[in-house]
Design an enzyme around this catalytic site. Structure first.
Site, PDB file in Angstrom:
ATOM      1  N   GLU B  92       0.805  -1.283   0.088  1.00  0.00           N
ATOM      2  CA  GLU B  92       0.018   0.074   0.035  1.00  0.00           C
ATOM      3  C   GLU B  92       0.838   1.210  -0.079  1.00  0.00           C
ATOM      4  OE1 GLU B  92      -2.996   0.434  -0.360  1.00  0.00           O
ATOM      5  OE2 GLU B  92      -4.020  -1.481  -0.162  1.00  0.00           O
ATOM      6  N   GLU B 140      -7.957   4.613  -8.351  1.00  0.00           N
ATOM      7  CA  GLU B 140      -7.799   5.205  -7.103  1.00  0.00           C
ATOM      8  C   GLU B 140      -7.348   6.604  -7.401  1.00  0.00           C
ATOM      9  OE1 GLU B 140      -5.606   3.083  -3.367  1.00  0.00           O
ATOM     10  OE2 GLU B 140      -4.814   2.723  -5.510  1.00  0.00           O
TER      11      GLU B 140
END
Lengths: 181, 181
Positions: B92, B140
């Site tokens: 991440e 995203e």
């Protein structure tokens, strides 16, 4: 307007419960493509950081069905409709622990899980405590525990304290202790 | 066995989504009376506390549909099926910020909202950062911001930082700074 705004195309309420509401939204992303968002709506909650005269942290032990176990947390509860967070904090503190407090100060508010929920938690610090008798709802089962800060740190290590607001609260008390030295 | 255990009498899955699952359970309370529990099941998540060489905190700004606004958070994301939290934290961090890290250390794990959800968040501290290019999923949208600790504290005040994990992270960095003085 937000640069990254996700526009709602349509919204469907899947569940309307006693505590949470689940809504699924079709959204348009900033690049025009489509996606879905699963949103858990929550009335918001309050939590109270409180220490006894001898600097012990007031915790409540209760069973949390989502975890299928008991954990120790600072006193907390969800907001009732129309209730002010500060009044709610005083009420929850008194109901769960029996302690009344001469003063509560707002410390911070934060979203607990902004990726999927709008639950906003308001954290207060209570002082000038006077001990009394808890008066729990008939469906509420919990026990009060008063622990030293060092013991609370150990409880985080062994997962007896295991939730965000309480871990935050203990860290806050560590910080205050260091600042006052 | 837990003294306050709530036994499941029946369980019904209301919704099985891409991220959350909503289950309503009929439970038997310790006094034998009946109640309902609304439970939001979640795969769990990771978050990463990281500072640049010049002690700036790495934040990402993104739109959170449940709040209908943008907030600044530490890098985070949900666990993929079968993924180890530590690998997820490294992944991440790299995807969202472009930073690779020489080392990640587990700091703490906590349930974000134990009253209604089993979401467990694992928090890591990343060190030995090397800057690279973010590589976001196509759906995203976020922007990196690197801020001084004092600026982050101001951002909590004015609600640009507004979520539990990031408020916790900033408090952690304050504590570390004080301890090192």
């Amino acid at each position: 307007m937000s640069q990254f705004e996700e526009k709602t195309v349509s919204s469907k309420t899947i569940f309307n419960g006693r505590i949470v509401q689940l809504v699924v939204e079709d959204v348009e992303l900033p690049n025009g493509s489509k996606s879905k968002r699963e949103i858990v709506k929550h009335p918001g909650a309050v939590a109270v950081i409180a220490q006894t005269d001898d600097q012990k942290v007031i915790l409540v032990r209760q069973y949390r069905k989502p975890l299928e176990k008991e954990i120790y947390e600072i006193p907390a509860g969800k907001l009732e409709p129309g209730e002010e967070p500060e009044s709610s904090a005083i009420r929850e503190m008194e109901e769960e622990t029996g302690y009344t407090c001469g003063s509560v100060q707002h410390l911070v508010s934060f979203y607990t899980s902004p990726g999927f929920s709008d639950e906003l938690l308001h954290v207060y610090v209570a002082t000038d405590l006077v001990k009394g008798q808890p008066h729990l709802d008939e469906d509420e089962f919990l026990e009060i525990e008063e622990v030293e800060l060092n013991e609370a740190l150990q409880m985080i290590q062994d997962h007896r304290i295991y939730d965000a607001k309480t871990v935050y609260a203990i860290q806050y008390l560590q910080l205050i202790q260091l600042t006052q030295k």
